[in-house]
Each structure stands twice: as C-alpha cells, then as structure tokens.
Scaffold this active site. Structure first.
Site, PDB file in Angstrom:
ATOM      1  CE  LYS A 250      -2.177  -6.411  12.031  1.00  0.00           C
ATOM      2  NZ  LYS A 250      -1.658  -5.332  12.841  1.00  0.00           N
TER       3      LYS A 250
HETATM    4  C1  LIG Z   1      -0.062  -5.472  12.849  1.00  0.00           C
HETATM    5  C2  LIG Z   1       0.780  -4.360  12.415  1.00  0.00           C
HETATM    6  C3  LIG Z   1       2.048  -4.559  11.827  1.00  0.00           C
HETATM    7  C4  LIG Z   1       2.704  -5.924  11.767  1.00  0.00           C
HETATM    8  O1  LIG Z   1       1.984  -6.903  11.118  1.00  0.00           O
HETATM    9  P1  LIG Z   1       2.272  -8.457  11.467  1.00  0.00           P
HETATM   10  O2  LIG Z   1       1.574  -9.167  10.368  1.00  0.00           O
HETATM   11  O3  LIG Z   1       1.697  -8.719  12.811  1.00  0.00           O
HETATM   12  O4  LIG Z   1       3.742  -8.650  11.403  1.00  0.00           O
HETATM   13  C5  LIG Z   1       2.737  -3.466  11.367  1.00  0.00           C
HETATM   14  N1  LIG Z   1       2.245  -2.227  11.488  1.00  0.00           N
HETATM   15  C6  LIG Z   1       1.049  -1.981  12.055  1.00  0.00           C
HETATM   16  C7  LIG Z   1       0.555  -0.579  12.128  1.00  0.00           C
HETATM   17  C8  LIG Z   1       0.286  -3.036  12.552  1.00  0.00           C
HETATM   18  O5  LIG Z   1      -0.887  -2.786  13.147  1.00  0.00           O
END
Ligand SMILES: *Cc1c(COP(=O)(O)O)cnc(C)c1O
Length: 422
Positions: free
Chosen positions: A207
C-alpha cells in the site's frame, strides 16, 4: 513518432535496459525516522498498546490522532490490517445475517471476504472505465436486503463519490470506503475515508504507506466508532471509553502493536511528499500519452482523482492487451494485462473461488444458505462490463521514485509498441 527500431520481442534493441522502479512506495522510503521510532518503542519496553497506565500515550493512540488530523474525522481506530478494518466497519454499521452488501467486481478479495465473514451476502456491481464502482450499476443492484455499499478507491483512483453518495442517500444505505489502495487520495479536495460513514485503510507493504501489516478505521460517528472498538478488542468495552454509549457484544482481537504503530507514524510523516511525487509524475505521464490515439485513458486518470500509483490504459481487445503487455515488458517496462485469464489474480471476482462456489469454512454455504439469505447468484457472466474493461487493460506500476527519464522511457516504449502492434 515513428520508430525505426524493431520491437524487442522481435529481436530489436529494447527502449530501456535499466531496471524498472519497484512496485512499493512507502516501504521504499523506510529510513532513519522509522528506525528511531521503532527503537524508541523497544527502549521504552512498551510493546502493547493497552497497558493500564498511559492509555493516551501509546504509539497507537498517537497514530489515531494523526489519522484524525490527516483525514479530518472525529474518530479513528488503529487495527492490525485493512481486512480487520473492513470487518469492524461492517459490524459498526450494523451489517450481519440477512443483509446484502454491494461491492465492486474489481477489488482485492478481502473486500468480498469481509462481507461473508460477518454473515452478509456480497453482491457484485460493475466498475466503469475509472476502474471504480459504476454508480448506475450500484443503483441497479439494490434490493430490499441491501444494507451497505463498500466503495473501493481502486489503484489510487477515487470513486465517483458524488453520484455514489446520492444513490446511497436515496436508498438509505450505509457507505464504507475501502481506501486500502488510495491512502492519501482526495475527492474534490476532501480526504478519502472521510466521505462515507466509515473509511478503512491498510498499512500492508504493497500500500501507499506501510508497516508490514496494519490498518486504520475512521468515522465521524461516536456510536459507529464505539461499535468498531468493541469488535476490534473483546475486552474493549471494559476500559476504552470514559462513557460507553452502546451495549456490550463479543469481539475479536484486531489490535495493532506499538512497533507497527511507531513504524506507521514515521511513514505517515512522509506520505505528503510521496503522494505529491506520485501525483505529479502521473499528471506528466498522462500529458505525454494524451496524443497517442491507439490507447485509451479514463478522463479521471491524471486528475485530482488519481493518486498516480499505477498507469492503466486500454487497448482495442484482449489479444492486443496481452501482446502489448509482453511487448512493453520486452522493451524494459514491466507491464501486465489486468485480466490475464491464466493468472488467477485475486483482484478480479471470477477468481474469488469461495464466492463463485458460495462456500464457507465448514464446507457448507453460510450465509447464502440462510432462510432469509438472498437469491444472489455468481458466475463469470455476473459483471460483463468489468471483465470487458479489465481484459483490454494494461498496467504498469509507478511510484514516487519515477524520474523524467523513466517517463520518457514509458512514452517511447508505448509509442513504439503502438506503432507496430496497435
Ligand atoms: C490490500 C487491500 C485490502 C486488505 O488489506 P490487508 O491489510 O491486506 O488486510 C482490502 N481492500 C483492498 C482494496 C486492498 O487492496
């Protein structure tokens, strides 16, 4: 621009031999600041947030304060992942058995799983060429069971919030924003996560900013926040509030460690600079590609609604997308077809196996089997518009380290490939 060189896939010299930038952003910027903050946690010997004394002085509490300031909401809750933020948000807004929740057909599988995990039925809606929820299809998918919609700001692109909020208001839906891929983005000047009832963020490594794992939930509602707090910590009702406004219910453990909170604080400080760079790079790139008539860009790409974390463009059809991705990769610009049928990418609903099979962890079919469960069905034909778009979409990762030379190389490679193949 006419290139005389042969394509690299046909044995010609590639546009570029230097490695392409990493797909990571925040984690590429990790440095002395995060190191100092993490070491300080170790020196304090306080690695758990909820120590009886000094609740207010924890790193996690500081991170919540910073998020409140940065998103502009009244409440924030640090959790251990984006998935747990979504689960807490669904519980907070009252989603449970007997409800349907509309989600886009293009998002990370966690969005769909979170809905099923709280006992509600995910209903798939189309995305449009912005790659975010199509407001018209959102409205078309509403039934008497629809309780909420999860709007996903996909690939750093802000969804069409004006239109989506108008539909939600008209039909009395709760709105959860999944900001996992667009942390730091805005919509008409307002920070993403602050426009719906609850906003959810992820701090996983891929992210915008990263703590390895981690998440954040934001809201302006004290009641929704308290419900999320109770769910994120089974004993949260005992001590977290001066005044609890809601009855107790059982919760999980989705707490964030002090080490991750400290790391996140260091990353959050860097986010404005990271995002300024990704946005500016993308704006320049879209400018460079505007005259290339053989590729299509959504009108929102390169605007305020685009955080600039990837370049996605459309070509005429699936076969051309496959060839373009291969040819660009050979030119030294790693590219991929967004819907590659062989790749089983978990961002695309057809690859969400449990959903397609309506399967629960026990090999049965909860929540779809509930008496008041819905008649929702899933098949690869559920969202044809989404598949049609994704099959002819080509993606290239961008980050804050992209230089003018890199932008020139992407432009040259796309023009070269377009000249021969498109
Ligand atoms: C990465 C992601 C998640 C989940 O996040 P985690 O921290 O990996 O649990 C949820 N929604 C979207 C669109 C994502 O890209």
């Amino acid at each position: 621009m006419v290139s005389v060189e042969k394509l690299a896939i046909h044995g010609g010299p590639p546009v570029r031999t230097k490695p392409w930038v990493s797909k990571y952003i925040g984690s590429e910027a990790l440095g002395a600041e995060e190191k100092a903050r993490v070491l300080q946690v170790l020196e304090k010997k306080r690695i758990f947030r909820y120590l009886p004394d000094g609740l207010e002085t924890s790193e996690a509490a500081a991170l919540e304060e910073e998020y409140k300031r940065f998103v502009g909401t009244d409440y924030a809750l640090a959790v251990n992942s984006g998935t747990s933020a979504l689960i807490c948000a669904l519980i907070a807004v009252g989603v449970g058995p007997g409800h349907e929740v509309i989600i886009p057909a293009y998002t990370w599988v966690a969005t769909a799983a979170a809905v099923a995990v709280v006992g509600a039925v995910p209903v798939l809606a189309e995305v449009d060429s912005s790659l975010t929820l199509d407001p018209q299809d959102l409205e078309a998918k509403i039934t008497s069971r629809t309780k909420a919609v999860i709007v996903v700001h996909m690939r750093g692109i802000s969804a069409a919030m004006d239109e989506i909020l108008a539909v939600a208001q008209k039909h009395n839906l709760m709105v959860i924003e999944d900001v996992a891929q667009a942390n730091g983005g805005t919509y008409r000047g307002r920070p993403l996560g602050s426009l719906g009832h609850v906003g959810c963020f992820s701090l996983q490594q891929s992210k915008v900013i990263a703590a390895g794992e981690g998440g954040m939930l934001v809201t302006n509602s004290e009641e929704l926040w308290q419900r999320a707090v109770l769910y994120h910590d089974g004993a949260g009702y005992q001590f977290r509030f001066l005044e609890r406004k809601i009855p107790a219910f059982p919760g999980q453990n989705y707490r964030l460690t002090e080490l991750q909170a400290a790391l996140s604080l260091g990353q959050l400080e860097k986010m404005p600079d990271l995002v300024r760079a990704t946005r500016e790079n993308k704006r320049k790139l879209v400018e460079r590609l505007r005259n290339q008539e053989k590729i299509e860009l959504s009108p929102v790409f390169g605007t305020e609604r685009d955080l600039g974390v990837s370049l996605i463009f459309y070509v005429a059809d699936e076969e051309k997308a496959r060839l373009t991705a291969q040819a660009l990769t050979a030119e030294g610009i790693p590219a991929f077809q967004v819907w590659d049928r062989r790749a089983r990418d978990q961002h695309i609903y057809v690859n969400w196996e449990f959903l397609m099979a309506k399967r629960d962890p026990w090999g049965r079919s909860y929540p779809w089997s509930l008496a008041e469960g819905s008649s929702v069905d899933y098949s690869p034909e559920t969202c044809p518009q989404t598949l049609a778009l994704l099959s002819r979409a080509v993606q290239i990762h961008l980050n804050h380290l992209v230089t003018e030379e890199d932008l020139r190389d992407i432009e040259a490679a796309i023009n070269k490939v377009a000249f021969y193949l498109l």
